[in-house]
Scaffold this active site. Structure first.
Site, PDB file in Angstrom:
ATOM      1  N   ASP A  15      32.393  10.322  -2.604  1.00 36.70           N
ATOM      2  CA  ASP A  15      31.979   9.060  -3.614  1.00 36.70           C
ATOM      3  C   ASP A  15      31.306   7.799  -3.149  1.00 36.70           C
ATOM      4  O   ASP A  15      31.520   7.539  -1.901  1.00 36.70           O
ATOM      5  CB  ASP A  15      33.248   8.557  -4.321  1.00 36.70           C
ATOM      6  CG  ASP A  15      32.966   7.971  -5.580  1.00 36.70           C
ATOM      7  OD1 ASP A  15      31.841   7.805  -6.047  1.00 36.70           O
ATOM      8  OD2 ASP A  15      33.940   7.273  -6.134  1.00 36.70           O
ATOM      9  N   ASN A  63      29.689  15.196 -14.580  1.00 35.09           N
ATOM     10  CA  ASN A  63      28.355  14.561 -14.208  1.00 35.09           C
ATOM     11  C   ASN A  63      27.062  14.789 -15.040  1.00 35.09           C
ATOM     12  O   ASN A  63      26.197  13.991 -14.759  1.00 35.09           O
ATOM     13  CB  ASN A  63      28.301  14.927 -12.794  1.00 35.09           C
ATOM     14  CG  ASN A  63      29.094  14.338 -11.808  1.00 35.09           C
ATOM     15  OD1 ASN A  63      29.382  14.789 -10.556  1.00 35.09           O
ATOM     16  ND2 ASN A  63      29.462  12.910 -12.045  1.00 35.09           N
TER      17      ASN A  63
END
Ligand code: FPP
Length: 235
Positions: A15, A63
């Protein structure tokens, strides 16, 4: 470094790519490119440390909500990574495994995945799980569905269900549960990653953004893990 207590299975939520780019006033795609270029060193280090399974969270079932261009960019980086690195994986004893629903990915990426999977299928030094179109809840539901089908087919009673009847239908079938979950970038969430497999995982968080996550940072996490007392619900 004390290497006695090495985790068998490490999972990483990669991330912070977007914030890394923003800090440099660059488009997000630069962050993903820099993030992708971190991957190989972490894979090599894992293999050298004797880790059996490394799971990398590359693209979640959620996503797809990102702008189309960003999704295309990440898919392109994955294709590029596989094209350029699958021989390396093969030559270093690493077996590629995909977590998630491959069939919904772009066809050209599916083709590249098939090639890399078959090139590395006989390797046994380390398993590299790449989570792609993956969600922990989705994986559990798919595993439930398969387990129910197995039971119906075999005429088995639901009350006879054992953990292994279910676990063999997870995308991580045959693999050890996660020992160490690493999340850089200052967020303290699991974000739907390996929900079942993280039942007794140790967590390691860091403020460093994924594109800056170096081998040294990784070794710090492994060293910290080696000092943890794990009780698995005992005393
Ligand atoms: C999270 O950062 C990152 C992703 C959703 C994509 C991860 C993909 C790669 C690193 C590319 C390729 C992977 C491999 C295995 C070669 P973010 O975009 O959510 O960052 P932010 O929270 O700072 O916006």
């Amino acid at each position: 470094m004390d290497t006695i207590n090495v985790p068998r299975h490490v999972a990483i939520i990669m991330d912070g790519n977007g914030r890394w780019a923003k800090k440099r006033k660059l488009p997000r795609s630069f962050g993903h490119k820099a993030g992708a270029s971190r991957v190989q060193e972490i894979i090599e280090t894992s293999g050298n440390m004797g880790i059996e399974v490394l799971s990398l969270y590359a693209f979640s079932t959620e996503n797809w909500k990102r702008p189309e261009k960003e999704v295309e960019n990440i898919m392109g980086l994955l294709r590029h990574y596989l094209k350029n690195n699958s021989n390396d994986l093969r030559d270093n004893g690493i077996r590629l495994n995909i977590l998630g629903k491959i069939e919904d990915l772009p066809l050209d990426l599916q083709e590249e995945l098939k090639i890399a999977l078959s090139k590395t299928e006989n390797n046994d030094k380390m398993i590299l799980n790449i989570a792609l179109n993956y969600g922990g809840q989705d994986e559990i539901l798919r595993a439930c569905q398969k387990t129910m089908e197995d039971f119906l087919q075999q005429g088995k009673d639901p009350s006879s269900l054992e953990a292994e009847d279910f676990e063999k239908n997870l995308d991580t079938q045959g693999q050890p549960m996660v020992d160490l979950l690493i999340r850089p970038s200052g967020e303290f969430r699991l974000s739907n990653f390996l929900l079942y497999q993280c039942a007794y995982a140790e967590f390691w968080f860091s403020d460093i953004l994924w594109p800056d996550f170096s081998k040294e940072e990784y070794l710090k996490a492994l060293e910290d893990f080696s000092k943890r007392q794990r009780r698995f619900g005992g005393i």
